[in-house]
Design a protein around this motif. Sequence first.
Motif, PDB file in Angstrom:
ATOM      1  N   LEU A 165       0.805  -1.217   0.000  1.00 19.23           N
ATOM      2  CA  LEU A 165       0.000   0.000   0.000  1.00 19.23           C
ATOM      3  C   LEU A 165       0.839   1.269   0.000  1.00 19.23           C
ATOM      4  O   LEU A 165       0.632   2.162  -0.827  1.00 19.23           O
ATOM      5  N   VAL A 166       1.783   1.373   0.913  1.00 17.40           N
ATOM      6  CA  VAL A 166       2.575   2.602   1.029  1.00 17.40           C
ATOM      7  C   VAL A 166       3.370   2.853  -0.250  1.00 17.40           C
ATOM      8  O   VAL A 166       3.444   3.977  -0.755  1.00 17.40           O
ATOM      9  N   LYS A 167       3.966   1.797  -0.813  1.00 13.76           N
ATOM     10  CA  LYS A 167       4.719   1.939  -2.059  1.00 13.76           C
ATOM     11  C   LYS A 167       3.819   2.421  -3.184  1.00 13.76           C
ATOM     12  O   LYS A 167       4.204   3.318  -3.954  1.00 13.76           O
ATOM     13  N   THR A 168       2.634   1.852  -3.285  1.00 13.76           N
ATOM     14  CA  THR A 168       1.714   2.254  -4.347  1.00 13.76           C
ATOM     15  C   THR A 168       1.261   3.697  -4.169  1.00 13.76           C
ATOM     16  O   THR A 168       1.186   4.461  -5.147  1.00 13.76           O
ATOM     17  N   LEU A 169       0.987   4.106  -2.954  1.00  9.64           N
ATOM     18  CA  LEU A 169       0.615   5.500  -2.699  1.00  9.64           C
ATOM     19  C   LEU A 169       1.739   6.448  -3.103  1.00  9.64           C
ATOM     20  O   LEU A 169       1.488   7.522  -3.669  1.00  9.64           O
ATOM     21  N   ALA A 170       2.978   6.056  -2.834  1.00  8.99           N
ATOM     22  CA  ALA A 170       4.120   6.880  -3.221  1.00  8.99           C
ATOM     23  C   ALA A 170       4.226   7.002  -4.738  1.00  8.99           C
ATOM     24  O   ALA A 170       4.484   8.089  -5.284  1.00  8.99           O
ATOM     25  N   GLU A 171       4.012   5.888  -5.440  1.00 10.93           N
ATOM     26  CA  GLU A 171       4.085   5.901  -6.907  1.00 10.93           C
ATOM     27  C   GLU A 171       2.952   6.733  -7.506  1.00 10.93           C
ATOM     28  O   GLU A 171       3.155   7.479  -8.475  1.00 10.93           O
ATOM     29  N   LEU A 172       1.771   6.605  -6.929  1.00  8.86           N
ATOM     30  CA  LEU A 172       0.641   7.390  -7.421  1.00  8.86           C
ATOM     31  C   LEU A 172       0.846   8.877  -7.161  1.00  8.86           C
ATOM     32  O   LEU A 172       0.524   9.725  -8.007  1.00  8.86           O
ATOM     33  N   ALA A 173       1.396   9.203  -6.001  1.00  7.95           N
ATOM     34  CA  ALA A 173       1.669  10.608  -5.676  1.00  7.95           C
ATOM     35  C   ALA A 173       2.689  11.201  -6.636  1.00  7.95           C
ATOM     36  O   ALA A 173       2.582  12.368  -7.054  1.00  7.95           O
TER      37      ALA A 173
END
Length: 237
Positions: A165-173
């Motif tokens: 989750l955290v990695k995906t949020l970072a990539e989306l941001a």
Amino acid sequence: MAGRLYIVPTPVGNLDDMTPRAIATLRAASLVLAEDTRTSAVLMRHFGIDTPMASHHKFNEHDTAEALAARIDAGEDIALISDAGTPGISDPGFLLSRECRRRGIDVVTLPGATAFVPALVSSGLPCDRFVFEGFLPPKKGRATRIAALAADERTFIVYESPLRLVKTLAELAAACGPDREASASREISKLHETTVRGTLATLREYFEANNPRGEFVLIVAGNKSDTPKVHKNKFKE
């Protein structure tokens, strides 16, 4: 006379979300195909359904779809369920449905539970037009897919595990901009159902500080959204 394939949604959390029609359909079928028979056995026992079950999952559906469709074509009514939600939505089901359509067999899909609809409506983001992405590719094509979603003007939906989750949020941001509005919902219809709303940056910060648990549905505002900005350090839960 050919039988029918029934696509039967099952609860994503609360068993009370099971519909009377779904229960009746599973009882009347000659066979229930389950993504995991051990998981589905709990549901079947709960509702007193004793229809025989067989496994139908992503590791065997390529090999079994044709034979199962032949059984339906010969007159059997077969029901398909997944571990939770509607089969075919990020779960097995498409291949068998396609084979039945190819043979002219009726495919009856019952309305019912799926995780992304309540998450989308609860997000507070525009839901008149949206893109359902499901799980992002783990490696190949991932960056290209995220870039395409970031450019889309429609609200988009992504499923994610707590570990990523955290990695995906970072990539989306990084792709959408840190101030793009978003929400993260977990444990839909279960006891600990939670939705956190904010921006992609604040959601990442929140889940870095609060260990993610459960499967997540991410709802992200489309490009050039007219929805009001959320202060980047404020969490709403």
